[in-house]
Design an enzyme around this catalytic site. Structure first.
Site, PDB file in Angstrom:
ATOM      1  N   ARG A  38       0.820  -1.219   0.000  1.00 22.44           N
ATOM      2  CA  ARG A  38       0.000   0.000   0.000  1.00 22.44           C
ATOM      3  C   ARG A  38       0.852   1.267   0.000  1.00 22.44           C
ATOM      4  NH1 ARG A  38      -4.764  -2.363   3.859  1.00 22.44           N
ATOM      5  NH2 ARG A  38      -6.122  -2.972   2.147  1.00 22.44           N
ATOM      6  N   LYS A 202     -19.338 -17.472  -0.438  1.00 22.37           N
ATOM      7  CA  LYS A 202     -20.766 -17.269  -0.223  1.00 22.37           C
ATOM      8  C   LYS A 202     -21.498 -16.525  -1.326  1.00 22.37           C
ATOM      9  CE  LYS A 202     -20.757 -17.266   4.794  1.00 22.37           C
ATOM     10  NZ  LYS A 202     -20.653 -16.356   5.935  1.00 22.37           N
ATOM     11  N   GLY A 351      -9.998  -9.399  -1.625  1.00 17.03           N
ATOM     12  CA  GLY A 351      -8.796  -9.701  -0.855  1.00 17.03           C
ATOM     13  C   GLY A 351      -8.230 -11.078  -1.141  1.00 17.03           C
ATOM     14  N   GLY A 374     -13.143  -3.961   0.000  1.00 19.12           N
ATOM     15  CA  GLY A 374     -14.521  -3.492   0.140  1.00 19.12           C
ATOM     16  C   GLY A 374     -14.892  -2.461  -0.907  1.00 19.12           C
TER      17      GLY A 374
HETATM   18  P1  ADP Z   1     -12.585 -12.470  -2.134  1.00 19.50           P
HETATM   19  O1  ADP Z   1     -11.873 -12.094  -0.861  1.00 19.50           O
HETATM   20  O2  ADP Z   1     -11.648 -12.575  -3.299  1.00 19.50           O
HETATM   21  O3  ADP Z   1     -13.770 -11.590  -2.411  1.00 19.50           O
HETATM   22  P2  ADP Z   1     -14.171 -14.472  -0.806  1.00 19.50           P
HETATM   23  O4  ADP Z   1     -13.802 -13.859   0.503  1.00 19.50           O
HETATM   24  O5  ADP Z   1     -15.555 -14.322  -1.277  1.00 19.50           O
HETATM   25  O6  ADP Z   1     -13.158 -13.963  -1.946  1.00 19.50           O
HETATM   26  O7  ADP Z   1     -13.888 -16.040  -0.782  1.00 19.50           O
HETATM   27  C1  ADP Z   1     -12.610 -16.570  -0.525  1.00 19.50           C
HETATM   28  C2  ADP Z   1     -12.698 -17.834   0.262  1.00 19.50           C
HETATM   29  O8  ADP Z   1     -13.574 -18.777  -0.365  1.00 19.50           O
HETATM   30  C3  ADP Z   1     -11.363 -18.527   0.350  1.00 19.50           C
HETATM   31  O9  ADP Z   1     -10.943 -18.553   1.705  1.00 19.50           O
HETATM   32  C4  ADP Z   1     -11.615 -19.925  -0.183  1.00 19.50           C
HETATM   33  O10 ADP Z   1     -10.960 -20.941   0.570  1.00 19.50           O
HETATM   34  C5  ADP Z   1     -13.108 -20.047  -0.032  1.00 19.50           C
HETATM   35  N1  ADP Z   1     -13.649 -21.077  -0.940  1.00 19.50           N
HETATM   36  C6  ADP Z   1     -13.558 -21.138  -2.273  1.00 19.50           C
HETATM   37  N2  ADP Z   1     -14.127 -22.262  -2.743  1.00 19.50           N
HETATM   38  C7  ADP Z   1     -14.583 -22.944  -1.689  1.00 19.50           C
HETATM   39  C8  ADP Z   1     -15.257 -24.195  -1.505  1.00 19.50           C
HETATM   40  N3  ADP Z   1     -15.557 -24.966  -2.558  1.00 19.50           N
HETATM   41  N4  ADP Z   1     -15.572 -24.570  -0.245  1.00 19.50           N
HETATM   42  C9  ADP Z   1     -15.246 -23.789   0.816  1.00 19.50           C
HETATM   43  N5  ADP Z   1     -14.618 -22.606   0.728  1.00 19.50           N
HETATM   44  C10 ADP Z   1     -14.290 -22.184  -0.512  1.00 19.50           C
HETATM   45 MG    MG Z   2     -12.418 -12.472   1.191  1.00 24.57          MG
END
Ligand code: ADP
Ligand code: MG
Length: 394
Positions: A38, A202, A351, A374
């Site tokens: 950063r 999610k 992230g 975010g």
């Molecule tokens: P970002 O931070 O890029 O927006 P998210 O926070 O939405 O991404 O999701 C990241 C998390 O999702 C990771 O920790 C990853 O391990 C988890 N993940 C991805 N696929 C699966 C899965 N099939 N089952 C459980 N967790 C998962």
């Molecule tokens: Mg995340």
């Protein structure tokens, strides 16, 4: 789209310029900075101002001191890092009230090209509530304002929004300009085909992103844990995979509205438990009882590659599997490599997605890695970012 005054539009020679940066860097227990990404991201704006003879007053928050001085969250280590990077002394104004005697004296002593760093803006309880007193205090130090803190652009705080009432013009720094250019163009004015890849754990945390992007993209690839709620909507079984029952109807609605725009996995790497060394296999279609999906399968990888091959703009948010476990990182890594090799504008936000691309060593092969988790999500949701809205229009 935003059309804001930029740092290059300002006449900065000899002027005091307050710059809101994102120096919210991680520290170890000895107060050493463990990742200076950063700080590096803020350098183009700072160097431009120094080289053009401005008197540069930097400010930022770090962590959550909750409105009072917390010595372990002092910006002092950032001043040291900045001094090294700039090759010149950066004066740290160690005021518990951020704009105090130290800051005022340091600013009064500035010559053209000098740099002063203020203490953590969240030492002041007004900061996160955007209360006028602190905005006025900050503004009283300077003549002009530049915001380069994209990471907090989705929040309306004193140091990025309140201060613009009292310091005009308020301009965008290079980092914010780059985020607006890449994320803004991708969502609002993309070179097509535009393909979005969504994944992560999610559906519920990404509903607004799905809805907004579905209106704009040519294709929407869905992988990761969120795919299983869509599996359920297709009438498939999901075993012990992540499933958000409350969102199955929503997923059904999305599938019927999207027609063939949505591309879902056709096979899955499943495991007996949530562990890297768990027994695993690949299944097509239904996920059997007692098994959980942890990555996309090889047929899905080919399907996703095919959906991506002609893309001219790709936005990726959310890993394709549990990339933190090497045995379930393949889907994420192959997609990252595909984007790295693609002749397209590639944008990574979120992230964990950024961490995955870094882990794969491919960050410098992407067109843009968004610095704000975010804030980039809210951009993709189609929301206005208060920290950018508040800047002066051209
Ligand atoms: P970002 O931070 O890029 O927006 P998210 O926070 O939405 O991404 O999701 C990241 C998390 O999702 C990771 O920790 C990853 O391990 C988890 N993940 C991805 N696929 C699966 C899965 N099939 N089952 C459980 N967790 C998962
Ligand atoms: Mg995340």
């Amino acid at each position: 789209m935003y059309n804001k005054v930029t740092v290059e539009d300002l006449d900065v020679k000899g002027r005091k310029v307050l710059v809101r940066c994102d120096f919210n860097v991680p520290l170890d227990e000895n107060g050493n900075i463990t990742d200076d990404t950063r700080i590096k991201g803020a350098m183009p704006t700072i160097e431009y101002l120094v080289n053009n003879g401005a008197r540069v007053i930097l400010c930022s928050h770090m962590g959550k001191p909750k409105g009072e001085p917390v010595p372990s969250l002092s910006l002092a280590p950032v001043a040291k890092s900045l001094s090294e990077k700039l090759g010149k002394d950066v004066v740290f104004a160690a005021d518990d009230n951020v704009v105090g005697d130290n800051a005022k004296a340091a600013v009064a002593a500035m010559k053209d090209g000098d740099v002063v760093l203020l203490e953590n803006t969240r030492y002041r309880k007004e900061e996160t509530k955007n209360i006028e007193d602190f905005s006025k205090d900050l503004a009283s130090l300077a003549d002009l304002f530049v915001n380069d803190a994209f990471g907090t652009a989705h929040r309306a705080h004193c140091s990025n929004v309140g201060v613009t009432e009292f310091l005009k013009p308020a301009a965008a720094g290079y980092l914010i300009q780059k985020e607006i250019e890449f994320l803004g163009n991708a969502v609002n004015n993309p070179v097509r085909p535009l393909v979005a890849i969504l994944g992560g754990s999610k559906v519920s945390s990404k509903i607004s992103v799905i809805e907004n992007l579905l209106k704009k993209v040519d294709k929407l690839i869905i992988g990761g844990g969120m795919a299983y709620t869509f599996f359920a909507a297709q009438g498939k079984t999901v075993g012990t995979s992540l499933l958000e029952e409350d969102y199955i109807d929503y997923a059904k609605k999305m599938l019927s509205e999207a027609g063939d725009k949505i591309v879902l996995p056709v096979d899955t790497v499943v495991a007996k438990e949530f562990a890297n060394d768990a027994e695993s296999k690949v299944v097509e279609g239904n996920i059997p009882d007692g098994w959980m999906g942890l990555d996309i399968g090889s047929k899905t990888i080919e399907l996703f590659k095919d959906a991506l091959k002609d893309a001219k703009t790709v936005v990726w948010n959310g890993p394709m599997g549990v990339f933190e476990m090497p045995n379930f990182a393949k889907g994420t890594n192959v997609i990252a490599q595909m984007l790295a090799d693609l002749d397209a504008t590639t944008i990574i936000g979120g992230g964990d997605s950024v961490a995955a691309v870094n882990q794969a060593g491919l960050a410098d092969k992407m067109s843009h890695i968004s610095t704000g988790g975010g804030a980039s999500m809210e951009f993709l949701e189609g929301k206005d970012l208060p920290g950018i809205v508040a800047l002066t229009d051209k």
